[in-house]
Design a protein around this motif. Structure first.
Motif, PDB file in Angstrom:
ATOM      1  N   ASN A 276       0.823  -1.210   0.000  1.00  0.00           N
ATOM      2  CA  ASN A 276       0.000   0.000   0.000  1.00  0.00           C
ATOM      3  C   ASN A 276       0.858   1.262   0.000  1.00  0.00           C
TER       4      ASN A 276
ATOM      5  N   ASP B 118      -0.345   1.927  -5.799  1.00  0.00           N
ATOM      6  CA  ASP B 118      -1.759   2.285  -5.715  1.00  0.00           C
ATOM      7  C   ASP B 118      -2.640   1.057  -5.942  1.00  0.00           C
ATOM      8  N   TYR B 119      -2.066  -0.128  -5.880  1.00  0.00           N
ATOM      9  CA  TYR B 119      -2.823  -1.347  -6.133  1.00  0.00           C
ATOM     10  C   TYR B 119      -3.988  -1.520  -5.158  1.00  0.00           C
ATOM     11  N   CYS B 120      -3.780  -1.146  -3.913  1.00  0.00           N
ATOM     12  CA  CYS B 120      -4.775  -1.434  -2.878  1.00  0.00           C
ATOM     13  C   CYS B 120      -6.048  -0.610  -3.039  1.00  0.00           C
ATOM     14  N   ARG B 121      -5.977   0.485  -3.764  1.00  0.00           N
ATOM     15  CA  ARG B 121      -7.148   1.368  -3.874  1.00  0.00           C
ATOM     16  C   ARG B 121      -8.313   0.696  -4.580  1.00  0.00           C
ATOM     17  N   GLY B 122      -8.017  -0.172  -5.511  1.00  0.00           N
ATOM     18  CA  GLY B 122      -9.096  -0.815  -6.247  1.00  0.00           C
ATOM     19  C   GLY B 122      -9.300  -2.268  -5.868  1.00  0.00           C
ATOM     20  N   CYS B 123      -8.786  -2.680  -4.736  1.00  0.00           N
ATOM     21  CA  CYS B 123      -8.834  -4.088  -4.338  1.00  0.00           C
ATOM     22  C   CYS B 123     -10.067  -4.360  -3.485  1.00  0.00           C
TER      23      CYS B 123
ATOM     24  N   ASP C 172      -9.409  -5.307   2.112  1.00  0.00           N
ATOM     25  CA  ASP C 172      -9.089  -4.097   2.877  1.00  0.00           C
ATOM     26  C   ASP C 172      -7.683  -4.236   3.453  1.00  0.00           C
TER      27      ASP C 172
END
Length: 510
Positions: free
Chosen positions: A430, A434-439, A442
């Protein structure tokens, strides 16, 4: 025509006129043998773009050498008489040209080096395209308690003078890695690596790969790799001019839809011989001294080539063949299908696998801290992961890939190469992407519905290997953190990890 007096075999990772086997050879008296063979093309299921790149580069190199007056005997993969192996093609060449002596530059991989040692009337010459030789590494490694890259790198800096100010490192520090960990921001003006439209030779190769390897991993088009020395040089020059200055700050960053960022994307050219590592490092050193790029960018780049690339090659030749069997953490889980399909809800893993499928490329942090990190946490068999990395990347050869996978990524050598396991929770991914923004997961949740798998798998990994990791001073703060969790939370973490891994093993969506 002058009668030939010897055959020189050039393999697909030796595509330079400066290769040691040609140094004292006469174009008029030498048969230069090159062969595309099924054995090399199929010992792992290579990415189709990797196959097309290497076959096209080989064919272009053959044309380059013919233009210089060499007598090139080139065997294509689709030649109906192709024996399928380099040994078989050497034997056939001797029937065509007479039972001539054979000269080769030593192979880059152990299995092929062993094969070459069995050939009759064959002179094997050391490969001196590197800054250091295996015997030099062996002298450095002798009697050392630890074989850390940093100290090898400093020795190489002193020997080469790269980024040195007399006896001191340029800029007053050996290592600027602490300055090179910034996440990247989107930039509409970000340049892309030079792409080269396929010419007639490359299009012919692509058609052959399409026909002969229809089920291999990876997209074949669009294809933009350089396949000539001139184009590889142009690709590197473009990097120095447009991306090197920002390479250092963001070399560990990851952005969705931006596979290259400020990276050079030249490892495949270095590893097959189209680029010379000495010239590459000298250019970057000169750009730094001239004030065109900052020291952290130049040092970060040179450390990857003069330091890491040379170091892992030394590790490989010093500890093979046994090194390939290392599995100190006892990891035995099969490689999940989503490493091939990208069919996973973990956005970071899916992004890196899709990029690998499309580009035959991922940079070092995507490999180490996403696909490698997940495999480490999940207990994937390191040999299976090794074969995957070897297959899917255009720059992958065993000498460079195996130590990176078993040692750096999977800690399978027990700490010979890395000072600690490169295990991390979702927080690292994270922070650097920016991978986690659309995952759908949580990244801030450790357990429960929707919790990031990297979080509970990380702590499960720590718990599984607590006894072994307790002997590692760098891991003791993490172990203390685990011990402070309440028993019910420890149980919840381990139960959720067990359920997740069982479902993954059963092929259920993750």
């Amino acid at each position: 025509m002058t009668r030939a007096s010897e055959i020189v075999l050039i393999s697909g990772d030796q595509l330079t006129p400066a290769i040691s086997s040609l140094r004292d050879a006469s174009p008029a008296e030498t048969i230069l043998l090159m062969a595309e063979v099924a054995e090399e093309a199929g010992y792992v299921p290579h990415h189709r773009k990797k196959l097309a790149f290497l076959f096209s580069a080989m064919r272009h190199f053959a044309e380059e050498m013919r233009a210089q007056g060499w007598r090139v005997d080139y065997v294509r993969l689709d030649d109906p008489d192709n024996s399928g192996s380099l040994g078989g093609e050497v034997a056939r060449a001797r029937k065509r040209h007479g039972d001539l002596p054979l000269r080769v530059t030593e192979a880059g991989e152990w299995r092929l080096a062993e094969t070459m040692r069995s050939w009759t009337n064959c002179t094997i010459i050391a490969d001196d395209r590197f800054f250091s030789m295996p015997d030099q590494f062996a002298v450095w490694a002798e009697d050392r308690k630890t074989l850390r890259m940093e100290y090898f790198y400093r020795m190489m800096r002193r020997e080469t003078g790269l980024l040195m100010d007399g006896e001191a490192p340029l800029g007053g520090r050996w290592n600027f890695d602490a300055d090179n960990r910034k996440p990247a921001e989107r930039d509409l003006l970000m340049t892309r690596p030079h792409a080269f439209p396929p010419d007639v030779i490359t299009r012919d190769v692509m058609a052959m790969v399409e026909a002969r390897f229809p089920d291999n991993f990876g997209t074949l088009s669009p294809f933009g790799f350089a396949v000539t020395r001139a184009d590889a040089e142009a690709a590197f020059d473009d990097f120095v001019a447009h991306r090197l200055a920002r390479f250092g700050d963001n070399q560990d960053a990851m952005l969705s839809g931006e596979p290259f960022l400020y990276h050079a994307v030249i490892a495949q050219y270095l590893n097959c011989g189209l680029l010379d590592p000495r010239r590459v490092c000298a250019r970057v050193d000169e750009a730094c001294r001239a004030g065109r790029v900052p020291i952290n960018a130049a040092e970060g780049f040179i450390r990857q080539i003069l330091g890491w690339r040379e170091y892992v090659r030394g590790i490989y030749w010093h500890f093979m063949p046994g090194y390939a069997d290392e599995n100190r953490l006892g990891a035995t889980r099969p490689l999940p299908a989503f490493y091939w399909t990208a069919d996973t809800d973990m956005a970071c893993v899916a992004a890196c696998v899709r990029q690998t499928r499309d580009e035959a490329y991922a940079h070092h942090i995507q490999r180490l801290m996403v696909t490698g990190n997940f495999a480490l946490l999940a207990g994937i068999d390191p040999a299976e992961l090794h074969r995957w990395y070897l297959a899917v990347y255009a720059d992958a050869y065993e000498w460079v890939e195996l130590p990176n996978t078993l040692g750096m990524s999977q800690f399978a050598d027990g700490g010979l190469l890395a000072s600690k396991p490169y295990a991390a929770s979702g927080a690292y991914i994270n922070r650097m992407s920016d991978y986690c923004r659309g995952c759908r997961y949580d990244v801030k949740k450790r357990t429960g519905a929707g919790a990031c798998p990297f979080n509970f798998l990380y702590w499960d990994f720590i718990a599984r290997h607590a006894e072994r990791l307790n002997a590692n001073a760098r891991m003791q703060p993490v172990l203390r953190g685990w011990s402070r969790f309440a028993e019910f939370e420890q149980a919840q973490i381990r139960n959720q990890a067990s359920r997740f891994l069982a479902a993954m093993d059963d092929g259920q969506g993750q």
